[in-house]
Motif scaffolding. Structure first.
Motif, PDB file in Angstrom:
ATOM      1  N   TYR A 129      -1.081   0.052   3.133  1.00 15.67           N
ATOM      2  CA  TYR A 129      -1.508  -0.908   2.114  1.00 15.67           C
ATOM      3  C   TYR A 129      -2.251  -0.211   0.977  1.00 15.67           C
ATOM      4  N   SER A 130      -3.079   0.761   1.317  1.00 16.35           N
ATOM      5  CA  SER A 130      -3.824   1.503   0.291  1.00 16.35           C
ATOM      6  C   SER A 130      -2.876   2.289  -0.608  1.00 16.35           C
ATOM      7  N   LEU A 131      -1.848   2.899  -0.027  1.00 16.06           N
ATOM      8  CA  LEU A 131      -0.858   3.631  -0.822  1.00 16.06           C
ATOM      9  C   LEU A 131      -0.076   2.684  -1.728  1.00 16.06           C
ATOM     10  N   TYR A 175      10.386  -3.100  -1.604  1.00 20.79           N
ATOM     11  CA  TYR A 175       9.293  -3.094  -2.585  1.00 20.79           C
ATOM     12  C   TYR A 175       9.081  -1.690  -3.143  1.00 20.79           C
ATOM     13  N   CYS A 176       9.016  -0.700  -2.254  1.00 18.18           N
ATOM     14  CA  CYS A 176       8.785   0.683  -2.689  1.00 18.18           C
ATOM     15  C   CYS A 176       9.903   1.158  -3.620  1.00 18.18           C
ATOM     16  N   ILE A 177      11.150   0.915  -3.215  1.00 20.07           N
ATOM     17  CA  ILE A 177      12.282   1.369  -4.018  1.00 20.07           C
ATOM     18  C   ILE A 177      12.299   0.669  -5.376  1.00 20.07           C
ATOM     19  N   THR A 178      12.092  -0.642  -5.371  1.00 19.03           N
ATOM     20  CA  THR A 178      12.135  -1.413  -6.616  1.00 19.03           C
ATOM     21  C   THR A 178      11.044  -0.977  -7.580  1.00 19.03           C
ATOM     22  N   TYR A 179       9.843  -0.765  -7.056  1.00 21.73           N
ATOM     23  CA  TYR A 179       8.723  -0.380  -7.918  1.00 21.73           C
ATOM     24  C   TYR A 179       8.881   1.056  -8.427  1.00 21.73           C
ATOM     25  N   ALA A 223       6.392   6.502  -2.732  1.00 24.58           N
ATOM     26  CA  ALA A 223       7.343   7.248  -1.898  1.00 24.58           C
ATOM     27  C   ALA A 223       6.687   7.695  -0.596  1.00 24.58           C
ATOM     28  N   ILE A 224       5.429   8.144  -0.673  1.00 24.37           N
ATOM     29  CA  ILE A 224       4.699   8.539   0.544  1.00 24.37           C
ATOM     30  C   ILE A 224       4.522   7.336   1.465  1.00 24.37           C
ATOM     31  N   GLY A 225       4.133   6.197   0.881  1.00 22.40           N
ATOM     32  CA  GLY A 225       3.971   4.993   1.686  1.00 22.40           C
ATOM     33  C   GLY A 225       5.268   4.556   2.337  1.00 22.40           C
ATOM     34  N   MET A 226       6.375   4.663   1.616  1.00 23.63           N
ATOM     35  CA  MET A 226       7.675   4.294   2.177  1.00 23.63           C
ATOM     36  C   MET A 226       8.017   5.193   3.365  1.00 23.63           C
ATOM     37  N   ALA A 227       7.687   6.472   3.271  1.00 16.87           N
ATOM     38  CA  ALA A 227       7.956   7.390   4.377  1.00 16.87           C
ATOM     39  C   ALA A 227       7.156   6.998   5.621  1.00 16.87           C
ATOM     40  N   VAL A 228       5.909   6.575   5.427  1.00 17.14           N
ATOM     41  CA  VAL A 228       5.072   6.135   6.556  1.00 17.14           C
ATOM     42  C   VAL A 228       5.669   4.871   7.182  1.00 17.14           C
ATOM     43  N   ILE A 229       6.117   3.930   6.352  1.00 18.20           N
ATOM     44  CA  ILE A 229       6.713   2.690   6.856  1.00 18.20           C
ATOM     45  C   ILE A 229       7.952   2.994   7.685  1.00 18.20           C
ATOM     46  N   LEU A 230       8.838   3.831   7.150  1.00 21.74           N
ATOM     47  CA  LEU A 230      10.091   4.148   7.848  1.00 21.74           C
ATOM     48  C   LEU A 230       9.845   4.856   9.174  1.00 21.74           C
TER      49      LEU A 230
END
Length: 459
Positions: free
Chosen positions: A46-48, A108-112, A209-216
């Motif tokens: 969430y912070s990322l 969300y990550c990709i769109t933003y 991108a870092i946050g998306m990697a953590v989510i995946l």
């Protein structure tokens, strides 16, 4: 920079530190190590995500102006963002419930990130596409992540009360500390390193991108509606039926729209309110001060929600009344303090008083976010959570678009007065929500007094 700004910032910093350090065991909730690990993972993501959002905010208008666009063109770009959120928000919310909240968070990550990339082009049409993408991303940010959290929290069998810990910490970090650091980091990139106004958007893309990697790598998938046969139209009808048939959900949506509509209007109004004669004010430092005030509010909210009394529904009435009074200050000072006719210079006495009131309003914002999240987790049905939450944003986006379109048509005092009235109405609706949420408990107690062996009512 005037001493006054340092005094306000320092005073708020002391209050936040004192409130955090003074928390006793009664103000804390004992949790398990498994929950702490889950909570910390969510707070990191969430912070990322919020860093990716906050880095862009202070520089959107500045970037468009840098590309040579006027106020009218920039206003249309902003309207496109809110309009996109309104038109596509419900669709993406429904897809999140049906196709998976984790997928929605990745989307969300990709769109933003794509929206950030468009900022490199000075072409108006490309920037317009970026605003549309940004509007879609905003809808996902304020629905998919919370929906994933609530569903995953319940799926793992954690105590319902522990949700308030995650909510308050998320707002304390994401809407407070991260916002302050993001503002300072963006200022460092643009001013100190002279990397240009597009550099904060590149930094935002990196954090996303870092946050998306953590989510995946660490998040599991969860869904809303388990029925694969329901199409989007059926989901919309189900969400609309839930809102229409449950007064608590309808009240919650109205309260959220009134408060957030006033909040987003405030975002556009505070700069001209503090510098009506082009006074030189440190926008970045004032923004950081507002975020510190929001941290104070979220810290106070975490303490309030750690106790069973007062209930969220009860103390939020006071929060709305205080926020309504805070936004009346520009009107009051216009009558009590003679307006200055001198162009430029430092902040006026009227501006100083208003700044204190605006900090009070931001503290109310800090209390509002975790509290509204807590109420949504109690009243909104799980199977259509993202859809319903984005339904709530439709009147909000309509309101903000109307304000943006007519921002020059009314005096600033009229705009603040309108926001104050909306917040007062929100307090009345909150009172109604408190009353009807108490009814089942009152009926349950009365029934058990008549027949002690009666099973409690399902709430």
């Amino acid at each position: 920079m005037e001493v006054f700004y340092y005094m306000v910032f320092g005073g708020l910093g002391v209050l936040v530190a004192a409130l955090e350090l003074s928390k006793s065991n009664k103000d804390r909730i004992n949790t398990s190590s498994a929950f702490n690990s889950f909570k910390n993972n969510y707070l990191l993501v969430y912070s990322l995500m919020m860093a990716g959002d906050w880095l862009q905010g202070p520089y959107v208008y500045f970037l468009y102006s840098h590309y040579g666009f006027g106020k009218g063109d920039i206003g249309q770009l902003f309207i496109a963002g809110f309009g996109s959120s309104m038109l596509f928000g419900t669709i993406v919310g429904s897809l999140a419930d049906k196709q998976g909240r984790k997928r929605a968070c990745v989307t969300y990550c990709i769109t933003y990130i794509l929206s950030c990339i468009t900022k490199h082009s000075p072409q108006y049409k490309v920037l317009m596409v970026g605003r549309v993408l940004g509007g879609i991303a905003t809808s996902l940010l304020f629905s998919a992540f919370e929906s994933w959290l609530v569903a995953e929290h319940n799926k793992r069998g954690f105590e319902q009360q522990w949700l308030s810990i995650t909510f308050s910490k998320a707002i304390f970090l994401g809407n407070g500390l991260v916002a302050i650091v993001s503002g300072l980091f963006g200022n460092l990139l643009v001013d100190s390193f002279s990397l240009g106004p597009v550099s904060p958007f590149d930094a935002a893309a990196c954090f996303l991108a870092i946050g998306m990697a953590v989510i995946l790598s660490s998040w599991g998938e969860n869904y809303g509606d388990p029925s694969e046969s329901k199409d989007l139209l059926t989901q919309f009808k189900g969400a609309a039926t839930a809102i229409a048939s449950d007064e608590k959900i309808a009240l919650l949506g109205a309260i959220q729209s009134l408060f957030e509509g006033s909040m987003y209007t405030f975002v556009f109004l505070w700069t001209p309110a503090l510098s009506p004669n082009d006074e030189e004010i440190p926008h970045g430092f004032i923004f950081a001060t507002f975020m510190l005030a929001s941290m104070l509010g979220s810290s106070l909210a975490s303490r309030l929600m750690a106790h069973s009394s007062p209930r969220v529904e009860s103390y939020m009435q006071i929060v709305f009344i205080v926020s309504s009074a805070a936004l009346l200050l520009p009107i009051i000072t216009s009558f009590l303090v003679a307006p200055s006719k001198v162009k430029g210079g430092g902040i006026s006495l009227s501006g100083c008083l208003q700044l204190l009131g605006f900090c009070t309003f931001e503290a109310c914002v800090g209390i509002f976010w975790p509290s509204i999240m807590k109420m949504r987790s109690q009243y909104i049905p799980e199977e259509a959570r993202s859809t319903i939450m984005n339904f709530f944003r439709i009147p909000l986006n309509i309101f903000v678009c109307i304000v943006l379109y007519n921002v020059d048509a009314f005096p600033i005092t009229v705009m603040f007065g309108m926001c104050s009235i909306f917040l007062f109405v929100a307090s009345l609706l909150q009172r109604r929500l408190l009353v009807i949420s108490d009814k089942p408990k009152t009926e349950d107690r009365a029934l058990r007094e008549r027949d002690p062996e009666t099973e409690p009512l399902n709430i």
